[in-house]
Write a protein that holds these residues in place. Structure first.
Motif, short mmCIF file in Angstrom:
data_model
loop_
_atom_site.label_atom_id
_atom_site.label_comp_id
_atom_site.label_asym_id
_atom_site.label_seq_id
_atom_site.Cartn_x
_atom_site.Cartn_y
_atom_site.Cartn_z
N GLN A 258 27.14 -72.89 -0.80
CA GLN A 258 27.34 -72.49 -2.18
C GLN A 258 28.83 -72.50 -2.53
O GLN A 258 29.69 -72.40 -1.66
CB GLN A 258 26.77 -71.08 -2.40
N LYS A 259 29.10 -72.60 -3.84
CA LYS A 259 30.49 -72.58 -4.27
C LYS A 259 31.18 -71.27 -3.88
O LYS A 259 32.37 -71.25 -3.56
CB LYS A 259 30.58 -72.78 -5.79
N SER A 260 30.43 -70.18 -3.94
CA SER A 260 31.01 -68.89 -3.57
C SER A 260 31.44 -68.87 -2.11
O SER A 260 32.45 -68.27 -1.74
CB SER A 260 30.00 -67.77 -3.83
N ALA B 97 32.37 -71.57 -0.41
CA ALA B 97 33.56 -72.42 -0.33
C ALA B 97 34.80 -71.66 -0.77
O ALA B 97 35.87 -71.76 -0.15
CB ALA B 97 33.36 -73.67 -1.20
N GLN B 98 34.66 -70.88 -1.83
CA GLN B 98 35.79 -70.10 -2.34
C GLN B 98 36.21 -69.02 -1.34
O GLN B 98 37.40 -68.75 -1.16
CB GLN B 98 35.42 -69.48 -3.68
N SER C 291 35.95 -77.51 2.07
CA SER C 291 35.60 -76.35 1.23
C SER C 291 36.13 -76.55 -0.18
O SER C 291 35.44 -76.25 -1.17
CB SER C 291 36.17 -75.07 1.84
N GLU D 176 33.97 -79.08 -1.93
CA GLU D 176 32.70 -78.48 -2.36
C GLU D 176 32.89 -77.68 -3.65
O GLU D 176 31.99 -77.62 -4.50
CB GLU D 176 32.17 -77.56 -1.26
N ASP D 177 34.08 -77.12 -3.81
CA ASP D 177 34.39 -76.32 -5.00
C ASP D 177 34.99 -77.16 -6.12
O ASP D 177 35.36 -76.63 -7.17
CB ASP D 177 35.37 -75.20 -4.61
N ARG E 116 37.87 -78.79 -6.01
CA ARG E 116 39.31 -78.52 -6.12
C ARG E 116 40.12 -79.26 -5.05
O ARG E 116 41.21 -78.84 -4.69
CB ARG E 116 39.56 -77.01 -5.97
#
Length: 401
Positions: free
Chosen positions: A2-4, A6-7, A123, A126-127, A129
């Motif tokens: 999930q993006k969370s 990755a963050q 990561s 995935e986000d 960035r």
């Protein structure tokens, strides 16, 4: 992932970078090995060359392992061994124990190298960035340098009280970084490990490197600067002694070096955006070659200021070179290619440290530094001359990478 997740990886990675570095041993490490480990400077160069040769043989399979079983597990294994090596260093009192600590470090470094930055890049991807990679890795390294800047201030005085104290107090933070590694989330789906698949990945990674002139250029340029910087770093403490700098001021000197590296690591992405790759490479070569040459020619306390220029490069090189390399490789082979780069670097360091250690037995430290400076300038300019042919071809108007 999930993006969370990755963050969270990106946030944790920042703390991991800061805490995985022993905070107090930088200013006194070589003096510790010489005085407590009872080794001469040429012996230290020889030991480091052998250890780095071991890294050569471990880097590629460890990178392939990271691509197969996952970056997270590989980082955890490397971090555990790294912590053990610091503990062994702190209780060593003979060359054999120093050798043992270095061998443990060698295995841990090989496990962690490549897997950590690959985890960060994937990561960020995935986000959405990944374009911020240079800025984020530079910021992480800058934060680590800032913390080390303040910890270095007291390292010299700690060494004067008890030579083992800086190493003992460096252990807890490295241990914390190991615990942090357990909280990473694997950014890629991994495969079941098997020997055949591992060698297939290694072979594919080598083919990518050998067939891609741009990747080879990045690897050889980074290799030259990192090898020269490694050799130069080991001369810091002996040079301090040569110009009769008091041990309690070693930490103060290292604080100045780290604050310099911190500033340029923090702002590396701005410099990269304003200057093309060829210009950046030219400046880096000058900042390494000229100062070490001058230090060899003019051995004095004033010449210590020349080390500041090498630390400009120290802060700038990793964000600059890793961003260039990541743009040339795909995610599936990223850890393998990065580890191949480290393996090439390790082999070059093995050869260079061995040669430099041998020369030190014959000539003075100052003369050896002159040889190092001239070598960097000559080889650096040769590599830079190849940039236009490899990246731009015959077109003078084509935009730089």
């Amino acid at each position: 992932m999930q993006k969370s997740d990755a963050q969270r990886n990106v946030r944790l990675f920042g703390w991991f970078v800061i805490l995985s570095e022993p905070l107090f041993w930088g200013p006194i490490l070589i003096s510790y090995i010489i005085n407590i480990g009872k080794m001469s400077l040429p012996e230290i160069y020889f030991m480091e060359s052998i250890v780095l040769l071991g890294v050569v043989f471990l880097e590629i399979p460890s990178g392939a392992l990271a691509d197969l079983i996952g970056r997270k597990k590989t980082i955890i294994l490397g971090s555990i061994l790294h912590t053990i090596s610091i503990i062994v260093f702190s209780i060593s009192d003979s060359p054999k124990e120093i050798w043992l600590a270095n061998i443990i470090w060698m295995i841990g470094y090989s496990m962690q190298s490549g897997a950590d930055v690959a985890l960060l890049y994937d990561s960020l991807k995935e986000d959405g960035r990944e374009t911020e990679y240079s800025k984020i890795i530079g910021g992480n390294l800058a934060n680590r340098l800032l913390v080390i800047t303040f910890s270095c201030l007291i390292a010299g005085w700690m060494f004067k009280v008890n030579p083992r104290l800086p190493l003992f107090l460096s252990t807890p933070t490295v241990l914390i970084s190991t615990f942090l590694a357990f909280y990473f989330t694997e950014p890629l789906k991994t495969e079941k490990y098997n020997i055949k698949k591992q060698f297939e990945i290694m072979k594919a990674g080598l083919k990518i490197v050998l067939k891609n002139g741009k990747i080879l250029w990045i690897i050889f340029f980074t290799l030259l600067i990192s090898v020269a910087s490694k050799i130069w770093f080991f001369t810091y403490n002996p040079y301090f002694e040569l110009v009769e700098l008091k041990i309690e001021y070693y930490g103060v000197m290292f604080s100045l070096l780290n604050i310099t590296a911190w500033y340029f690591s923090r702002n590396a992405h701005i410099f990269v955006q304003k200057n093309n790759t060829q210009k950046c490479a030219f400046i880096i070569v000058l900042l390494v070659g000229v100062p070490v040459l001058l230090m060899g020619l003019f051995v004095s306390k004033i010449s210590l200021l020349a080390i500041l220029f090498q630390n400009v490069v120290r802060g700038f090189l990793t964000p600059f070179s890793s961003d260039l390399l990541n743009k040339q490789i795909g995610s599936s082979n990223r850890a393998t290619v990065i580890s191949i780069q480290s393996a090439f670097n390790g082999f070059a360091q093995f050869c260079s440290l061995s040669i430099f250690g041998y020369i030190l037995k014959i000539y003075s430290l100052g003369f050896c530094m002159q040889i190092l400076g001239l070598s960097v300038l000559l080889l650096g300019f040769i590599i830079i001359l190849q940039y236009r042919r490899i990246f731009l071809g015959n077109s003078a108007t084509k935009k730089n990478v």
